[in-house]
Design a protein around this motif. Sequence first.
Motif, PDB file in Angstrom:
ATOM      1  N   THR A 100       0.866  -1.172   0.000  1.00  0.00           N
ATOM      2  CA  THR A 100       0.000   0.000   0.000  1.00  0.00           C
ATOM      3  C   THR A 100       0.905   1.225   0.000  1.00  0.00           C
ATOM      4  N   ASP A 101       0.323   2.387   0.070  1.00  0.00           N
ATOM      5  CA  ASP A 101       1.111   3.615   0.083  1.00  0.00           C
ATOM      6  C   ASP A 101       1.358   4.096   1.513  1.00  0.00           C
ATOM      7  N   ASP A 102       1.073   3.251   2.479  1.00  0.00           N
ATOM      8  CA  ASP A 102       1.237   3.620   3.881  1.00  0.00           C
ATOM      9  C   ASP A 102       2.688   3.949   4.213  1.00  0.00           C
ATOM     10  N   ASP A 103       2.862   4.855   5.158  1.00  0.00           N
ATOM     11  CA  ASP A 103       4.203   5.264   5.585  1.00  0.00           C
ATOM     12  C   ASP A 103       5.014   4.107   6.168  1.00  0.00           C
ATOM     13  N   MET A 104       4.340   3.121   6.742  1.00  0.00           N
ATOM     14  CA  MET A 104       5.076   2.026   7.381  1.00  0.00           C
ATOM     15  C   MET A 104       5.964   1.282   6.385  1.00  0.00           C
ATOM     16  N   TRP A 105       5.583   1.275   5.108  1.00  0.00           N
ATOM     17  CA  TRP A 105       6.360   0.530   4.125  1.00  0.00           C
ATOM     18  C   TRP A 105       7.711   1.167   3.857  1.00  0.00           C
ATOM     19  N   ALA A 106       7.827   2.475   4.007  1.00  0.00           N
ATOM     20  CA  ALA A 106       9.124   3.131   3.800  1.00  0.00           C
ATOM     21  C   ALA A 106      10.141   2.611   4.809  1.00  0.00           C
ATOM     22  N   ALA A 107       9.750   2.556   6.072  1.00  0.00           N
ATOM     23  CA  ALA A 107      10.647   2.035   7.108  1.00  0.00           C
ATOM     24  C   ALA A 107      10.929   0.560   6.870  1.00  0.00           C
ATOM     25  N   TRP A 108       9.913  -0.173   6.464  1.00  0.00           N
ATOM     26  CA  TRP A 108      10.078  -1.593   6.184  1.00  0.00           C
ATOM     27  C   TRP A 108      11.041  -1.788   5.022  1.00  0.00           C
ATOM     28  N   GLY A 109      10.909  -0.970   3.960  1.00  0.00           N
ATOM     29  CA  GLY A 109      11.807  -1.048   2.815  1.00  0.00           C
ATOM     30  C   GLY A 109      13.247  -0.777   3.211  1.00  0.00           C
ATOM     31  N   GLU A 110      13.447   0.187   4.115  1.00  0.00           N
ATOM     32  CA  GLU A 110      14.796   0.478   4.616  1.00  0.00           C
ATOM     33  C   GLU A 110      15.365  -0.727   5.349  1.00  0.00           C
ATOM     34  N   TRP A 111      14.532  -1.382   6.149  1.00  0.00           N
ATOM     35  CA  TRP A 111      14.963  -2.567   6.904  1.00  0.00           C
ATOM     36  C   TRP A 111      15.368  -3.689   5.955  1.00  0.00           C
ATOM     37  N   VAL A 112      14.556  -3.956   4.926  1.00  0.00           N
ATOM     38  CA  VAL A 112      14.866  -5.008   3.955  1.00  0.00           C
ATOM     39  C   VAL A 112      16.149  -4.659   3.205  1.00  0.00           C
ATOM     40  N   PHE A 113      16.293  -3.400   2.822  1.00  0.00           N
ATOM     41  CA  PHE A 113      17.493  -2.987   2.098  1.00  0.00           C
ATOM     42  C   PHE A 113      18.746  -3.196   2.949  1.00  0.00           C
ATOM     43  N   LYS A 114      18.667  -2.855   4.220  1.00  0.00           N
ATOM     44  CA  LYS A 114      19.831  -3.046   5.106  1.00  0.00           C
ATOM     45  C   LYS A 114      20.195  -4.523   5.203  1.00  0.00           C
ATOM     46  N   ARG A 115      19.205  -5.387   5.224  1.00  0.00           N
ATOM     47  CA  ARG A 115      19.469  -6.831   5.231  1.00  0.00           C
ATOM     48  C   ARG A 115      20.141  -7.247   3.931  1.00  0.00           C
ATOM     49  N   CYS A 116      19.716  -6.659   2.814  1.00  0.00           N
ATOM     50  CA  CYS A 116      20.329  -6.972   1.519  1.00  0.00           C
ATOM     51  C   CYS A 116      21.787  -6.530   1.478  1.00  0.00           C
ATOM     52  N   GLU A 117      22.066  -5.359   2.051  1.00  0.00           N
ATOM     53  CA  GLU A 117      23.438  -4.828   2.043  1.00  0.00           C
ATOM     54  C   GLU A 117      24.418  -5.762   2.741  1.00  0.00           C
ATOM     55  N   VAL A 118      24.005  -6.398   3.803  1.00  0.00           N
ATOM     56  CA  VAL A 118      24.920  -7.243   4.573  1.00  0.00           C
ATOM     57  C   VAL A 118      24.853  -8.713   4.168  1.00  0.00           C
ATOM     58  N   SER A 119      24.000  -9.042   3.216  1.00  0.00           N
ATOM     59  CA  SER A 119      23.859 -10.426   2.764  1.00  0.00           C
ATOM     60  C   SER A 119      24.977 -10.800   1.805  1.00  0.00           C
ATOM     61  N   SER A 120      25.252 -12.097   1.759  1.00  0.00           N
ATOM     62  CA  SER A 120      26.173 -12.608   0.739  1.00  0.00           C
ATOM     63  C   SER A 120      25.503 -12.472  -0.622  1.00  0.00           C
ATOM     64  N   ASN A 121      26.275 -12.623  -1.677  1.00  0.00           N
ATOM     65  CA  ASN A 121      25.697 -12.562  -3.016  1.00  0.00           C
ATOM     66  C   ASN A 121      24.654 -13.661  -3.214  1.00  0.00           C
ATOM     67  N   ASP A 122      24.905 -14.849  -2.677  1.00  0.00           N
ATOM     68  CA  ASP A 122      23.936 -15.947  -2.800  1.00  0.00           C
ATOM     69  C   ASP A 122      22.611 -15.590  -2.138  1.00  0.00           C
ATOM     70  N   LYS A 123      22.679 -15.072  -0.933  1.00  0.00           N
ATOM     71  CA  LYS A 123      21.458 -14.688  -0.218  1.00  0.00           C
ATOM     72  C   LYS A 123      20.778 -13.520  -0.932  1.00  0.00           C
ATOM     73  N   LEU A 124      21.572 -12.565  -1.417  1.00  0.00           N
ATOM     74  CA  LEU A 124      21.007 -11.428  -2.142  1.00  0.00           C
ATOM     75  C   LEU A 124      20.226 -11.911  -3.366  1.00  0.00           C
ATOM     76  N   VAL A 125      20.771 -12.863  -4.113  1.00  0.00           N
ATOM     77  CA  VAL A 125      20.078 -13.392  -5.291  1.00  0.00           C
ATOM     78  C   VAL A 125      18.772 -14.069  -4.879  1.00  0.00           C
ATOM     79  N   THR A 126      18.774 -14.784  -3.759  1.00  0.00           N
ATOM     80  CA  THR A 126      17.547 -15.411  -3.255  1.00  0.00           C
ATOM     81  C   THR A 126      16.488 -14.352  -2.968  1.00  0.00           C
ATOM     82  N   VAL A 127      16.884 -13.270  -2.324  1.00  0.00           N
ATOM     83  CA  VAL A 127      15.960 -12.180  -2.010  1.00  0.00           C
ATOM     84  C   VAL A 127      15.491 -11.504  -3.302  1.00  0.00           C
TER      85      VAL A 127
END
Length: 180
Positions: A100-127
């Motif tokens: 949805t366009d709710d504000d909560m998704w912006a914070a959630w997107g930041e959280w997912v992105f931070k997880r992607c940044e610290v993931s291995s390439n294999d895990k990143l491809v899975t995501v």
Amino acid sequence: MDTAQVIADVLRVSESITHLGLGWSDIGDDELLALSSAIRVKKKLQELWMEGNRVSYKGLLSLRDLTPNPLKTVVAIWNNLTDTDPESLCTQESITVSFTDDDMWAAWGEWVFKRCEVSSNDKLVTVLHKVCNISVHCLEAQWAKTFYKQLLQLIKHRIECCTEDDMCKKLKKFERILNL
């Protein structure tokens, strides 16, 4: 399934667990069925976040009688849900299967992105297999535009640093998808 069963056992006896995050934990319908049976015992769980897994609408149906009470929020985006599945579940306000366009998704997107940044390439491809399976209406929200722009930059950086040809090809595939 063993891990889901341990969590289910804890949910059966806990008086205090009200929020549970199982995102990107590879749970499917069988695991969700075990969890939903456990939630019915104490009826204390209010939020269940399980984005990026293998849950289908069949699995979500096991939660139907638990929403909106006690489960006020169930987030099941980026799962094995297709457009041909039951609409009635999508209309339940407590079950979220798309953005949805709710504000909560912006914070959630930041959280997912931070997880992607610290993931291995294999895990990143899975995501990336999950997050690049997007519909056009999702990209209309400003938070989504920002999220996917950041994700594209991360992929480009990973390609520059990648030394494995096979992994580099996989990352380039997702770069092409996000460049559209």
